[in-house]
Scaffold this active site. Structure first.
Site, mmCIF file in Angstrom:
data_model
loop_
_atom_site.group_PDB
_atom_site.id
_atom_site.type_symbol
_atom_site.label_atom_id
_atom_site.label_comp_id
_atom_site.label_asym_id
_atom_site.label_seq_id
_atom_site.Cartn_x
_atom_site.Cartn_y
_atom_site.Cartn_z
ATOM 1 N N ARG A 36 33.201 35.799 51.547
ATOM 2 C CA ARG A 36 34.550 35.994 51.031
ATOM 3 C C ARG A 36 34.484 36.396 49.574
ATOM 4 O O ARG A 36 33.467 36.194 48.924
ATOM 5 C CB ARG A 36 35.367 34.712 51.183
ATOM 6 C CG ARG A 36 35.446 34.241 52.613
ATOM 7 C CD ARG A 36 36.439 33.120 52.731
ATOM 8 N NE ARG A 36 36.537 32.717 54.129
ATOM 9 C CZ ARG A 36 35.760 31.807 54.677
ATOM 10 N NH1 ARG A 36 34.820 31.200 53.975
ATOM 11 N NH2 ARG A 36 35.904 31.488 55.944
ATOM 12 N N THR A 37 35.576 36.976 49.099
ATOM 13 C CA THR A 37 35.623 37.316 47.680
ATOM 14 C C THR A 37 35.677 36.017 46.890
ATOM 15 O O THR A 37 36.690 35.336 46.873
ATOM 16 C CB THR A 37 36.877 38.152 47.367
ATOM 17 O OG1 THR A 37 36.953 39.206 48.302
ATOM 18 C CG2 THR A 37 36.813 38.727 45.965
ATOM 19 N N GLN A 38 34.559 35.667 46.275
ATOM 20 C CA GLN A 38 34.538 34.434 45.494
ATOM 21 C C GLN A 38 34.987 34.699 44.059
ATOM 22 O O GLN A 38 35.630 33.875 43.442
ATOM 23 C CB GLN A 38 33.127 33.839 45.484
ATOM 24 C CG GLN A 38 32.562 33.564 46.864
ATOM 25 C CD GLN A 38 33.282 32.434 47.560
ATOM 26 O OE1 GLN A 38 33.956 31.635 46.924
ATOM 27 N NE2 GLN A 38 33.155 32.367 48.874
ATOM 28 N N TYR A 39 34.592 35.843 43.551
ATOM 29 C CA TYR A 39 34.992 36.226 42.200
ATOM 30 C C TYR A 39 35.358 37.702 42.190
ATOM 31 O O TYR A 39 34.778 38.479 42.943
ATOM 32 C CB TYR A 39 33.815 36.025 41.219
ATOM 33 C CG TYR A 39 33.207 34.673 41.279
ATOM 34 C CD1 TYR A 39 33.814 33.583 40.636
ATOM 35 C CD2 TYR A 39 32.018 34.457 41.978
ATOM 36 C CE1 TYR A 39 33.245 32.321 40.701
ATOM 37 C CE2 TYR A 39 31.438 33.197 42.044
ATOM 38 C CZ TYR A 39 32.057 32.125 41.409
ATOM 39 O OH TYR A 39 31.497 30.874 41.475
ATOM 40 N N ASP A 140 40.267 33.892 51.614
ATOM 41 C CA ASP A 140 39.653 35.185 51.324
ATOM 42 C C ASP A 140 40.704 36.073 50.643
ATOM 43 O O ASP A 140 41.107 37.091 51.192
ATOM 44 C CB ASP A 140 39.178 35.813 52.638
ATOM 45 C CG ASP A 140 38.397 37.098 52.419
ATOM 46 O OD1 ASP A 140 37.933 37.335 51.283
ATOM 47 O OD2 ASP A 140 38.271 37.869 53.385
#
Lengths: 263, 270
Positions: A36-39, A140
């Site tokens: 997932r888009t963590q940053y 996400d």
């Protein structure tokens, strides 16, 4: 429903069956680890927009930062959506590109009904709200703050619309909005100086005033701006240009002077 | 011995290029009690005859609210009609969840037609045995559609379906040209008159018909789809009966009726 079901129902990375929605830690056990888009990586800074006499005006710079590096200098962060709306985005640029793909699909399928009906800014904003909130619920999120402006004929005549959605799905409508740093630095100016009946020229002046403040104070902004407007005639996105700056103010000479901190 | 060889399932063509099962489904619409619909620029009205299945039973509902801005009246298998009106409600509520705006009526009718069409092209399915008058309001004003079991759908100014609907159609064909500028009350009155044409030997009263209306007020706000109360209907019926007392009106309308009944049937009756 067509567009959305594809966007948030069917395709895309999904949570593997049985795994905890919040978990990255136990994902390996299932074998279907999801990323997932963590940053955010490449990000755009503030967007500001306001209603004026004939429609909505929107502005932002054309920079995109890679972390804190000013990496890209001419990316368009304002785009037209269908016939009646424009969208501006701050935050992760790749997520914005994905959102644009969703919107392209949405407006295309809307056009293909070929029945004289079309999605207005209010509908697009609502759709984006559902997408953003749905993605945040999947842990996400699409890492953006989106501004949506538009004008569409309603039963009571032309209706101007300006709204915002952020990465967790919070959304609202306002006469003037600003994302990111602009929320801190531009909103006070807009609150003081915005009027319902501003001409386009007045609106541009006000927008430029806000952009200049942001340029001085926001380290990730650059001096290359784009202004866009949407009226009943349609949308216009103007070519980028620079503002005249003056760095000789005494406060700029020793900026730490007045800031007494504990460290 | 001379049994029809080409009507055992929906997907079999006859050599003449007909789909008998689909045609039989179209017949089912004509068995049900009558429904009429008509619309002006701003309002749409639906009306239906309430016919109890037997002396001892109640009647089945034939007019359904689909959403704030839309409703349907149906003739044929009411059970199928309920399934379809649930489908329509679903489509409307999904659309308003995603877009916070009502689903345009043309799209509603098209989604319904697409659903009906699938049943005419799958061997393991059966066409719906119900005709629906879909009425509602959207950006472009009030609309009325007729959706039939074959998957065809048509937009109308005014239309009638169900048993003895030809009489109502004849009445409407004579008068529809003025409907664009009708007031809601005028529309309701004509709906009642059209319904009256379909009744055989029975007297029109508020207890044997249902009337519903949807529209936009002058100030641009919506007047939600709503059944009109029995008291109000009776009031209108009574006022119409008073008007009919005038002998000139009665004789001229009878002449016209004879002329009107010679007119060809509407296209989807084939």
């Amino acid at each position: 429903m067509d567009g959305l079901s594809k966007t948030i129902g069917g395709g895309g990375p999904s949570v593997p069956a049985g795994s905890h929605p919040a978990g990255g830690s136990q994902a390996a056990a299932g074998g279907g680890a999801t990323q997932r888009t963590q940053y955010p990586y490449v990000t755009g800074t503030s967007v500001i927009a306001l209603k004026y006499k004939d429609g909505v005006i929107m502005a932002c710079d054309t920079g995109a930062s890679y972390g804190s590096t000013l990496r890209y200098k001419s990316v368009e962060r304002i785009k037209a959506v269908g016939k009646h709306s424009i969208i501006g985005a701050s935050g992760e640029y790749s997520d914005f590109q994905e959102i644009l793909r969703y919107l392209d699909e949405l407006t295309l399928s809307d056009h293909m009904w070929d029945d004289g009906n079309s999605l207005g800014p209010k509908e697009i904003h609502s759709y984006l709200t559902r997408v953003m909130y749905n993605r945040r619920n999947k842990f996400d999120p699409l890492w953006n703050s989106l501004v949506l402006g538009g004008v569409k004929k309603g039963p009571k005549g032309d209706e101007k619309y300006l709204g915002m959605v952020n990465m967790i799905g919070t959304h609202f409508e306002e006469n003037h909005v600003a994302t990111g740093f602009g929320n801190h630095l531009a909103i006070p100016i807009l609150r003081a100086e915005w009027r319902e009946d501003m001409t386009f020229e007045e609106a541009v002046k006000l927008v430029e005033k806000c952009l200049l403040v942001l340029l001085y104070r926001d380290r990730s902004s650059i001096n290359k701006f784009q202004i866009a407007k949407i009226t009943t005639e349609g949308s216009t996105i103007y070519p980028p240009y620079s503002l005249k700056t003056y760095w000789g103010f005494t406060h700029f000479e020793n900026p730490a002077q007045g800031a007494v901190g504990s460290w | 011995m001379f049994r029809n060889q080409y009507d055992t399932d929906v997907t079999t063509w006859s050599p003449q290029g007909r789909l008998f099962q689909v045609e039989y489904a179209m017949e089912a619409v004509k068995q049900g009690s009558a429904c009429v619909g008509l619309c002006s620029r701003t309002h749409a009205v639906l009306a239906a005859v309430n016919k109890p299945a037997s002396e001892l039973s109640s009647y089945q509902r034939k007019v359904f609210r689909v959403a704030e801005h839309a409703g349907v009246a149906l003739a044929g298998l009411t059970a199928d009609g309920r399934v379809l009106s649930r489908f329509l409600r679903n489509e409307c509520i999904n659309h308003s969840f995603v877009y916070e705006a009502p689903l345009p009526i043309s799209r509603l009718a098209l989604k319904l037609a697409d659903k009906a069409q699938v049943c005419t092209q799958r061997s393991w399915k059966r066409p719906y045995g119900v005709g629906l008058l879909v009425a509602g309001l959207d950006e472009s004003g009030a609309h009325l559609y007729y959706n039939c079991p074959s998957g065809n759908y048509f937009e109308y100014q005014a239309f009638a379906i169900g048993s003895r609907s030809q009489a109502a159609k004849t009445f409407l064909e004579r008068r529809f040209q003025g409907y664009k500028d009708y007031t809601p009350e005028q529309l309701i009155k004509d709906a009642l008159s059209a319904i009256k044409e379909t009744l055989q030997g029975e007297k029109l009263s508020s207890s044997n018909c249902t009337v519903a209306i949807v529209g936009r007020k002058d100030d641009g706000t919506i007047e939600p789809f709503e059944m009109i109360g029995a008291a109000r209907i009776q009031e209108l019926i009574d006022s119409m009966e008073v008007a009919e007392e005038a002998p000139v009106e009665a004789s001229s309308s009878m002449q016209e009726e004879e002329r009107g009944s010679e007119d060809a049937a509407a296209p989807m009756d084939i």
